[in-house]
Every structure is written in structure tokens, then in C-alpha cells.
Design a protein around this motif. Structure first.
Motif, PDB file in Angstrom:
ATOM      1  N   ALA A 190      36.651  35.422  35.397  1.00 28.96           N
ATOM      2  CA  ALA A 190      37.458  36.536  35.910  1.00 28.96           C
ATOM      3  C   ALA A 190      37.418  36.610  37.428  1.00 28.96           C
ATOM      4  O   ALA A 190      38.229  37.319  38.033  1.00 28.96           O
ATOM      5  N   ILE A 208      36.535  46.031  34.317  1.00 24.09           N
ATOM      6  CA  ILE A 208      37.812  45.304  34.417  1.00 24.09           C
ATOM      7  C   ILE A 208      38.590  45.363  33.115  1.00 24.09           C
ATOM      8  O   ILE A 208      39.700  44.827  33.038  1.00 24.09           O
ATOM      9  N   LYS A 212      44.362  44.995  35.598  1.00 24.20           N
ATOM     10  CA  LYS A 212      44.992  43.754  36.019  1.00 24.20           C
ATOM     11  C   LYS A 212      44.150  43.075  37.102  1.00 24.20           C
ATOM     12  O   LYS A 212      43.527  43.749  37.932  1.00 24.20           O
ATOM     13  N   PRO A 213      44.159  41.722  37.115  1.00 22.63           N
ATOM     14  CA  PRO A 213      43.364  40.986  38.106  1.00 22.63           C
ATOM     15  C   PRO A 213      43.660  41.387  39.543  1.00 22.63           C
ATOM     16  O   PRO A 213      42.741  41.467  40.369  1.00 22.63           O
ATOM     17  N   LEU A 217      40.336  42.428  41.508  1.00 21.12           N
ATOM     18  CA  LEU A 217      39.933  41.435  42.502  1.00 21.12           C
ATOM     19  C   LEU A 217      40.084  41.957  43.931  1.00 21.12           C
ATOM     20  O   LEU A 217      39.800  41.236  44.890  1.00 21.12           O
TER      21      LEU A 217
END
Length: 234
Positions: A190, A208, A212-213, A217
Motif C-alpha cells: 500500500a 486506510i 483511496k490511495p 498517501l
């Protein structure tokens, strides 16, 4: 039930108690702490293999013994004790105030143990702080005692399908059924921090879940590794 930081504190406190139960040979050459031999050859002369580990972002008020106990409480990926052979711990302090600086240096028997200790401490959540740790390079331009492993293609890591199934898992216990190694691999896939024990890794995966990434992130979330895996970057 105790919160994780409270449990971590109790674990280290217990390790400190054990660390004070040591046997000293005549001349102070060998001390036995927690079943781990601490060998100083006298006058700060250590084996040529001895390697230092830097630990940063420690809570203030940490003593040498407390840091040693923290190291001795580390576990490997299989859940067993890491059993690092600690030779010396140094907590730098301000010369005027005597206050510690929130960092420490831990000398262990060789580079392999140093890598394991740094891996165990880096990203570890302790008393509300996320520690950072790396193996210290030899001064004077010499060859580093520890070489980072070659880059790993995270897509080849075995997470048992955890990351793909994460959004559909009901609770932390469902995540923990995969075990520490696969949970850490899911974090790596991830792109988030993978250090710490199973409880800490699970907490990150829960953060998470359903996100959404591009959101998790974001460095502002505090989940992205800060040194891009460069353990010798200190």
C-alpha cells in the motif's frame, strides 16, 4: 483493556526490571542482562564487528537502561524475541541542562543484529511517538558496516491477499488473522509504514480501510515512510 501505548510501556517497564538483574564477573568484563551477554572489553573497546544503531524521536526522559529495555523487548517477524546483544546504549544530553535530546545510539554485536534492531525500531509507535531508526555509517569515509538490501518489487510480496480484501474485512481481528508478516507486506504494497508489531500494523491498515490511495498517501496522514527506506541516510 489497556491501550497499545500503555501495554508497550508496561512491556518495557518489565524489561527494565529484568535488565537490572545482572551478574558481573570480576573486572566487569561480562554482564548478563535478560539472558543476553553484554561484552565490553574494557575502556570502551568493543569487538571489531560492533555496530551502532541510531534511534530518533524518542520520548524525552528516556535513560540508557530504558532504551536498552526497549531494544530487548523487540520481536522478530515470527513473534519470537529478537535477542539483540546490546554492548552499550548512549542517550546524548545537553551539557548545560542535562536533558536528553530525544535520540539514542545503541551498539550491538554485529551488522546483522544492527539491521534487525533498526528494522524493529523504525516506524515503531511508542508512547505516542513514531520512532525512526537506521544503522549508523562508519565515520571517516570508511565502508558502511551495513548495506541496505536491494530494492524489492512490492508486487511480489506475499500478503495473502490482505490488501485486496481489506475494504471488506469486518474488524481488526479479521486483519490479524493474516499474521504479522503478511500484514507488514500489505502495508508495503500500500506504500505505508510497515514497522512495529501486529497491533500497530493493524492500526495503520484500519486507517486506510475504505480510503483511496491518493488520500492516505498524502504525507499529512503520517502513514508514508519518511526516508524512502534509506536506512543509512542519517
Amino acid at each position: 483493556m489497556l491501550s497499545h501505548p500503555a501495554r508497550a510501556t508496561l512491556i518495557v517497564a518489565g524489561a527494565i526490571t529484568a535488565a537490572h538483574a545482572f551478574a558481573t564477573t570480576r573486572g566487569g568484563v561480562v554482564h548478563q542482562r535478560c539472558g543476553v551477554a553484554t561484552r565490553a572489553l574494557g575502556n570502551d573497546v568493543f569487538p571489531s564487528t560492533a555496530t551502532d544503531v541510531f534511534v530518533g524521536n524518542l520520548p524525552y526522559g528516556m535513560s540508557d537502561d530504558y532504551v536498552e529495555a526497549l531494544v530487548l523487548s523487540l520481536r522478530n517477524d515470527e513473534g519470537g524475541m529478537l535477542n539483540a546483544e546490546v554492548l552499550r546504549v548512549t542517550v546524548p544530553r545537553d551539557q548545560e541542562t542535562g536533558k536528553d535530546k530525544g535520540i539514542a545510539f545503541v551498539k550491538v554485536i554485529d551488522a546483522a543484529q544492527a539491521g534487525d534492531v533498526a528494522e524493529g525500531l523504525d516506524g515503531l509507535e511508542f508512547e505516542g511517538r513514531v520512532l525512526n531508526s537506521n544503522v549508523k555509517e562508519r565515520r571517516g569515509g570508511g565502508k558502511p558496516k551495513w548495506t541496505p538490501p536491494p530494492p524489492v518489487d512490492v508486487e511480489t510480496l506475499d500478503d495473502g491477499g490482505l490488501l485486496a480484501q481489506l475494504d471488506g474485512l469486518s474488524d481488526r481481528f479479521a486483519i490479524q488473522q493474516f499474521g504479522l508478516e503478511q500484514a507488514r507486506n500489505a502495508c508495503k504494497k500500500a506504500g505505508i509504514k510497515a514497522g512495529g508489531d501486529l497491533e500497530q500494523v493493524t492500526d495503520r491498515l484500519l486507517k486506510i480501510q475504505g480510503v483511496k490511495p491518493e488520500v492516505y498517501l498524502d504525507p499529512a496522514m503520517g502513514l508514508v515512510p519518511t526516508r524512502a527506506g534509506k536506512r543509512n541516510a542519517w
